[in-house]
Design an enzyme around this catalytic site. Structure first.
Site, PDB file in Angstrom:
ATOM      1  CG  ASP A 190       4.521  -1.734 -10.920  1.00  0.00           C
ATOM      2  OD1 ASP A 190       3.415  -1.576 -10.368  1.00  0.00           O
ATOM      3  OD2 ASP A 190       5.095  -0.838 -11.558  1.00  0.00           O
TER       4      ASP A 190
HETATM    5  C1  LIG Z   1       1.011 -13.009   1.457  1.00  0.00           C
HETATM    6  C2  LIG Z   1       1.467 -12.394   0.205  1.00  0.00           C
HETATM    7  C3  LIG Z   1       2.892 -12.445  -0.085  1.00  0.00           C
HETATM    8  C4  LIG Z   1       0.569 -11.822  -0.626  1.00  0.00           C
HETATM    9  C5  LIG Z   1       0.935 -11.095  -1.857  1.00  0.00           C
HETATM   10  C6  LIG Z   1      -0.282 -10.870  -2.717  1.00  0.00           C
HETATM   11  C7  LIG Z   1       0.058  -9.913  -3.847  1.00  0.00           C
HETATM   12  C8  LIG Z   1       0.394 -10.496  -5.177  1.00  0.00           C
HETATM   13  C9  LIG Z   1       0.038  -8.597  -3.622  1.00  0.00           C
HETATM   14  C10 LIG Z   1       0.375  -7.574  -4.638  1.00  0.00           C
HETATM   15  C11 LIG Z   1       0.041  -6.223  -4.091  1.00  0.00           C
HETATM   16  C12 LIG Z   1       0.278  -5.067  -4.986  1.00  0.00           C
HETATM   17  C13 LIG Z   1      -0.259  -3.799  -4.492  1.00  0.00           C
HETATM   18  C14 LIG Z   1       0.958  -5.177  -6.156  1.00  0.00           C
HETATM   19  C15 LIG Z   1       1.182  -4.066  -7.132  1.00  0.00           C
HETATM   20  O1  LIG Z   1       0.347  -4.222  -8.292  1.00  0.00           O
HETATM   21  P1  LIG Z   1      -0.742  -3.114  -8.590  1.00  0.00           P
HETATM   22  O2  LIG Z   1      -1.995  -3.473  -7.846  1.00  0.00           O
HETATM   23  O3  LIG Z   1      -0.157  -1.774  -8.215  1.00  0.00           O
HETATM   24  O4  LIG Z   1      -1.019  -3.209 -10.129  1.00  0.00           O
HETATM   25  P2  LIG Z   1      -0.790  -2.037 -11.212  1.00  0.00           P
HETATM   26  O5  LIG Z   1       0.681  -1.711 -11.159  1.00  0.00           O
HETATM   27  O6  LIG Z   1      -1.191  -2.674 -12.508  1.00  0.00           O
HETATM   28  O7  LIG Z   1      -1.668  -0.889 -10.827  1.00  0.00           O
END
Ligand SMILES: CC(C)=CCC/C(C)=C/CC/C(C)=C/COP(=O)(O)OP(=O)(O)O
Length: 318
Positions: free
Chosen positions: A62
């Protein structure tokens, strides 16, 4: 020497060497620094392995977008840095001897984000999944078998095909398991497992004696079965869970201080230790990882006892 003073000496040496590097731009100093950090980490892991170790750690990553905002980075940059944090955490887990790691990479609800963001996340995912297939990738270095877990039909074709190729390419790796949850939510996993269990039973049924209200007496897989006995047991549903590829998690780490599971591993986390450091995902580091393990070790006997009680229930046929 205590691990606290080890860390103290380590960070003093670290500062000294970073200073030397900046002064002389010396790549030799960087090499020495890297070896020293790696040596200290392995030393600390040795000490930790004298206590109980988790068999499975799961991560909710997160705070990637908030990280990009905090540092005034362009959209999507937070997720890219977030992937570097994934690599560090995997390395720590495998060095410590944790055999199962699960990451929540993309939930079904994430499809509701703007089309541009979904597209950019899918492109990043595809690029990183293709990287996993390379010989020198972290999963091949540590002999890790990769599973993509979730409703994969919801993924775009290029991402789904890349995921299938990565699963096939790592199928012979047997030292550890990495489950990457994509297009995943627990509620979807549970509904799907119940549907598959019902379908499986349905295909094995022959009705022997119909009764008025219920199904009376049937033959199920060649064995007589009366309606007073449960038709679908816990073990049947467990068998059809996407996460049947790994044991239940011992620790779930969710960054950015949120102590919610957000529809992740709800079925599997009844006796799991939840750790929620306040840092954003790209900021997670060794100290958070160590703290999670130490806290798990502190709660281990209680969690273990509860887990064993659940195992007995399963064996008793619930
Ligand atoms: C192949 C592989 C393992 C890839 C992983 C790539 C990666 C780091 C994906 C994270 C995706 C995600 C929606 C994370 C949540 O942060 P958020 O976007 O919800 O951020 P926020 O909490 O600040 O809104």
């Amino acid at each position: 020497m205590s691990s606290g003073s080890t860390l103290g000496v380590g960070s003093a040496l670290h500062s000294f060497l970073v200073f030397q590097m900046e002064k002389s731009n010396c790549s030799r100093a960087r090499q020495i620094l890297d070896s020293l950090v790696s040596f200290l980490r392995k030393f600390i892991f040795r000490i930790l392995s004298m206590g109980p170790l988790p068999n499975h750690i799961a991560f909710i990553m997160d705070g990637n977008r908030r990280y990009a905002k905090k540092l005034n980075l362009i959209d999507g940059a937070g997720h890219k840095v977030g992937f570097l944090a994934v690599t560090s955490m995997l390395k720590f887990c495998y060095e410590l001897g944790v055999r199962n790691v699960t990451i929540y990479a993309f939930s079904i609800d994430n499809f509701k984000r703007s089309p541009e963001e979904v597209q950019s996340l899918m492109e990043l995912m595809q690029e990183k999944i293709e990287g996993l297939i390379k010989d020198e990738s972290i999963v091949n270095c540590y002999g890790v078998r990769v599973y993509f877990v979730g409703n994969l039909k919801l993924l775009s074709e290029p991402v789904r095909l890349a995921a299938e190729r990565a699963m096939l390419a790592t199928a012979k790796n047997s030292k550890a398991v990495l489950s990457i949850c994509v297009a995943y939510t627990s509620t979807n996993e549970i509904v799907n497992a119940v549907e598959e269990s019902v379908e499986e039973k349905w295909n094995q049924i022959t009705v022997l004696e119909a009764s008025g209200a219920g199904y009376g007496l049937i033959k199920l897989g060649g064995i007589e079965h009366h309606e007073s006995e449960p038709l679908i047991k816990l073990v049947d549903i467990e068998k059809h869970m996407y996460m049947a590829v790994a044991p239940d998690p011992d620790i779930i780490i969710r960054t950015s201080g949120e102590a919610r599971l957000s529809n992740f591993l709800l079925w599997q986390s009844a006796f799991c230790y939840l750790y929620s450091p306040s840092v954003l995902w790209p900021e997670i580091g060794l100290r958070h990882f160590l703290w999670a393990i130490l806290n798990f070790q502190r709660h281990h006997s209680y969690l273990n006892k509860k887990g064993e009680q659940l195992q007995h229930l399963l064996q008793d046929g619930f």
